[in-house]
Design a protein around this motif. Structure first.
Motif, PDB file in Angstrom:
ATOM      1  N   UNK A 161       5.462  79.749  91.696  1.00 15.11           N
ATOM      2  CA  UNK A 161       5.353  81.331  92.217  1.00 15.11           C
ATOM      3  C   UNK A 161       5.058  82.409  91.359  1.00 15.11           C
ATOM      4  N   UNK A 162       5.061  83.259  92.214  1.00  8.63           N
ATOM      5  CA  UNK A 162       4.610  84.826  91.526  1.00  8.63           C
ATOM      6  C   UNK A 162       3.816  85.229  89.594  1.00  8.63           C
ATOM      7  N   UNK A 163       2.759  83.950  90.231  1.00 12.60           N
ATOM      8  CA  UNK A 163       1.296  84.038  89.282  1.00 12.60           C
ATOM      9  C   UNK A 163       0.720  85.182  89.178  1.00 12.60           C
ATOM     10  N   UNK A 164       0.627  86.154  88.508  1.00 16.07           N
ATOM     11  CA  UNK A 164      -0.686  87.691  88.527  1.00 16.07           C
ATOM     12  C   UNK A 164      -2.081  87.281  88.368  1.00 16.07           C
ATOM     13  N   UNK A 165      -2.571  87.331  89.265  1.00 17.02           N
ATOM     14  CA  UNK A 165      -4.072  86.889  90.149  1.00 17.02           C
ATOM     15  C   UNK A 165      -4.375  88.528  90.318  1.00 17.02           C
ATOM     16  N   UNK A 166      -4.713  89.667  89.298  1.00 15.23           N
ATOM     17  CA  UNK A 166      -4.953  90.461  89.508  1.00 15.23           C
ATOM     18  C   UNK A 166      -6.581  90.829  89.216  1.00 15.23           C
ATOM     19  N   UNK A 201       0.289  91.853  97.610  1.00 18.38           N
ATOM     20  CA  UNK A 201       0.328  92.977  96.472  1.00 18.38           C
ATOM     21  C   UNK A 201       1.649  93.532  96.232  1.00 18.38           C
ATOM     22  N   UNK A 202       1.778  94.057  95.473  1.00 22.71           N
ATOM     23  CA  UNK A 202       3.021  94.722  95.167  1.00 22.71           C
ATOM     24  C   UNK A 202       2.524  95.453  93.420  1.00 22.71           C
ATOM     25  N   UNK A 203       3.555  96.891  93.622  1.00 20.03           N
ATOM     26  CA  UNK A 203       3.648  97.680  92.207  1.00 20.03           C
ATOM     27  C   UNK A 203       5.018  97.631  92.024  1.00 20.03           C
ATOM     28  N   UNK A 204       5.071  98.464  91.155  1.00 18.63           N
ATOM     29  CA  UNK A 204       6.571  99.113  90.664  1.00 18.63           C
ATOM     30  C   UNK A 204       6.954 100.507  91.884  1.00 18.63           C
ATOM     31  N   UNK A 229       4.902  88.655  79.477  1.00 16.50           N
ATOM     32  CA  UNK A 229       4.645  87.257  79.386  1.00 16.50           C
ATOM     33  C   UNK A 229       3.799  87.257  80.497  1.00 16.50           C
ATOM     34  N   UNK A 230       3.082  85.720  81.049  1.00 11.75           N
ATOM     35  CA  UNK A 230       1.776  86.045  81.659  1.00 11.75           C
ATOM     36  C   UNK A 230       1.440  84.959  82.323  1.00 11.75           C
ATOM     37  N   UNK A 231       1.794  84.519  83.762  1.00 12.88           N
ATOM     38  CA  UNK A 231       1.910  83.170  84.104  1.00 12.88           C
ATOM     39  C   UNK A 231       0.469  83.625  85.086  1.00 12.88           C
ATOM     40  N   UNK A 232      -1.538  82.933  84.927  1.00 17.61           N
ATOM     41  CA  UNK A 232      -2.015  83.021  85.049  1.00 17.61           C
ATOM     42  C   UNK A 232      -2.546  82.074  85.068  1.00 17.61           C
ATOM     43  N   UNK A 233      -3.793  82.323  86.307  1.00 13.00           N
ATOM     44  CA  UNK A 233      -4.983  81.133  85.893  1.00 13.00           C
ATOM     45  C   UNK A 233      -6.158  80.661  85.151  1.00 13.00           C
ATOM     46  N   UNK A 234      -6.006  79.367  85.485  1.00 13.17           N
ATOM     47  CA  UNK A 234      -7.353  78.926  84.168  1.00 13.17           C
ATOM     48  C   UNK A 234      -8.646  80.042  84.698  1.00 13.17           C
ATOM     49  N   UNK A 256      -0.545  95.150  91.542  1.00 14.03           N
ATOM     50  CA  UNK A 256      -0.764  94.027  91.538  1.00 14.03           C
ATOM     51  C   UNK A 256      -1.337  92.817  92.197  1.00 14.03           C
ATOM     52  N   UNK A 257      -1.775  91.739  91.825  1.00 11.45           N
ATOM     53  CA  UNK A 257      -2.012  90.615  93.124  1.00 11.45           C
ATOM     54  C   UNK A 257      -0.856  89.740  92.598  1.00 11.45           C
ATOM     55  N   UNK A 258       0.430  89.021  93.857  1.00 12.52           N
ATOM     56  CA  UNK A 258       0.773  87.980  92.297  1.00 12.52           C
ATOM     57  C   UNK A 258       1.099  87.022  94.167  1.00 12.52           C
ATOM     58  N   UNK A 259       0.465  85.927  93.160  1.00 15.02           N
ATOM     59  CA  UNK A 259       0.400  84.483  93.476  1.00 15.02           C
ATOM     60  C   UNK A 259       0.985  83.600  94.281  1.00 15.02           C
ATOM     61  N   UNK A 260       1.228  82.897  95.127  1.00 15.07           N
ATOM     62  CA  UNK A 260       1.868  81.584  95.448  1.00 15.07           C
ATOM     63  C   UNK A 260       0.793  79.981  95.400  1.00 15.07           C
TER      64      UNK A 260
END
Length: 463
Positions: free
Chosen positions: A268-273, A242-245, A151-156, A258-262
């Motif tokens: 929230x929690x949008x992947x911009x890695x 920046x987060x990681x398991x 599942x991916x929540x990302x910017x265009x 990963x870089x997760x953005x608001x």
């Protein structure tokens, strides 16, 4: 003693990294080495030379006609190593026509009952370095398909590298992202497109909206379909972290940060890695390096601590975030008696008393008491910690001679006889043994190891 669990699939080469074509116990590969990337042979001006080739994985079971790229690593006399996969100086050979290997190390199994020895060799200063593994065919009746990320929540304007894995019944998996048997498609190419030609699995987000990317794997009469969902946002970044398991990575393995953005719309929690405006860096590249193609993926090079950073210039804001990366050594220190659930007994030689320098001493003067266990006990002791025994004795020997004898990470580990090693029929078969002299540690293989006890050195993992 009690009855113990059987050993799970061993960590054969932890120098190699997670995200290789076939996981089979190693989780990927390093794009460089402890002394820089690239390939080469012979001795350099500093006298350092290549001394050993290592194949990864060290054993392999493959479905028929599904190619697998072997990885080759060459160890140097200074303890560092380089990735030589695909190097034209390597020579490949298969012992049986049921398994073929090309000049690049691409292995293909042609029958379910196939079994062959695949070997690789290279001549260095008139000396032939070589390594070999056994490759077998595998039944695929229970094969399944998995995509990552799901599942991916990302910017265009973002590019995501989707991966497809053929998952076997034993839990191992094969990367089939670029396989000729797989077809990639998107249900709405105005929102997201997916490459199905030269860069299979790469998804480009175009406009805000929702899209479903599908992978269809048609192989050996099977038709397997899996999907990945994309929620594409048109807002911009307000802040990110920046987060990681895990905050650590094992030497020779990989860890994804990963870089997760608001966003400005509150999402929230949008992947911009992999956002093109984000620049990743590692503070000390002698300890860890970034992958050349996968944003935020860190390869461990040498144990220590460093920092990973990401800097982004977004609409109305410029931000830099950092996180600590701990690079763990290949193996953990041998287990002490208070780190196991066993009741070790002196009469069985299961306790080893050492002073602060790792030298044997009397119980009354001991700084530490190390466990020395049978093979079955050692398996369970590591299993209780979510780890596994190292199963490549040669790697254990290289590690001990470098880190214990040469005053490295393990310089105060105990100097006893038997160390973790290979098994046969549930017992120690070949172990690393301390003999003194040069080299200090070497391999020992004898029938009297069947009932022997050895130090329990669990292999570190990204857990």
């Amino acid at each position: 003693m009690k009855i113990f669990n059987l050993l799970k699939n061993g960590l054969v080469l932890l120098f190699i990294i997670l995200l290789t074509a076939c996981h089979n116990g190693d989780n990927g590969l390093l794009e460089g080495s402890g002394s820089g990337s690239g390939s080469g042979s012979g001795s350099g001006n500093d006298g350092i030379k290549l001394i050993r080739l290592v194949l990864s994985p060290q054993s392999l079971e493959l479905p028929i006609e599904l190619p697998h790229q072997m990885q080759v690593f060459s160890f140097k006399s200074d303890g560092s190593f380089i990735n030589m996969t695909g190097d034209p100086k390597l020579s490949w050979h298969s012992s049986d026509a049921s398994v073929t290997v090309d000049k690049q190390g691409l292995v293909v199994v042609h029958t379910v009952d196939a079994k062959a020895t695949i070997s690789v060799s290279m001549t260095v200063d008139k000396e032939v370095l070589t390594d070999e593994i056994t490759v077998k065919g595998k039944d695929i009746s229970s094969l399944t398909l998995a995509l990552s990320p799901k599942d991916n929540s990302v910017l265009k304007g973002t590019t995501i590298n989707l991966k497809a894995f053929a998952v076997l019944d034993d839990g191992s998996s094969i990367d089939v992202t670029t396989s000729p048997y797989i077809i990639w498609s998107s249900d709405d190419e105005s929102v997201a497109t997916v490459n199905n030609t030269d860069n299979k699995g790469f998804v480009n987000t175009i406009e805000d909206g929702k899209a479903i990317v599908t992978a269809e794997f048609n192989y050996a009469g099977l038709n397997l379909v899996e999907t990945s969902y994309f929620d594409v946002k048109d807002a911009d970044v307000v802040s990110f972290e920046i987060i990681s398991d895990h905050s650590h990575v094992v030497t020779g393995k990989v860890q994804q940060f990963l870089a997760k953005a608001t966003l400005s719309d509150g999402t929230k929690n949008v992947d911009i890695t992999s956002d093109f405006r984000l620049h990743w860096s590692i503070e000390d590249e002698t300890l860890a390096v970034l992958d050349k193609t996968i944003a935020g993926e860190v390869h461990g090079v040498k144990y220590g601590k460093t920092t990973i950073s990401a800097k982004g210039n977004f609409v109305g804001t410029s931000q830099t975030k950092s996180a600590t990366v701990n690079i763990l050594p290949l193996y953990r220190a041998p287990l002490t008696t208070d780190e196991t659930s066993f009741d070790e007994e002196d009469s069985y030689g299961e306790k080893f008393y050492v002073d602060k320098n790792g030298l044997v001493t009397s119980p009354s003067n001991a700084d530490k008491i190390y466990s020395r266990l049978s093979y079955s006990d050692a398996v369970e002791a590591c299993d209780e910690k979510g780890l596994e025994l190292p199963m490549d004795v040669d790697l254990v020997i290289d590690f001990l001679n470098t880190e214990r004898v040469s005053g490295g990470y393990a310089e105060v580990w105990p100097l006893g006889t038997y160390w973790s090693g290979e098994k046969a029929f549930g017992s120690w078969f070949k172990t690393a043994v301390y003999l003194g002299g040069e080299p200090k540690f070497s391999a020992n293989q004898a029938s009297d190891l069947r009932g022997a006890e050895a130090f329990v050195m669990c292999a570190n993992a990204n857990k």
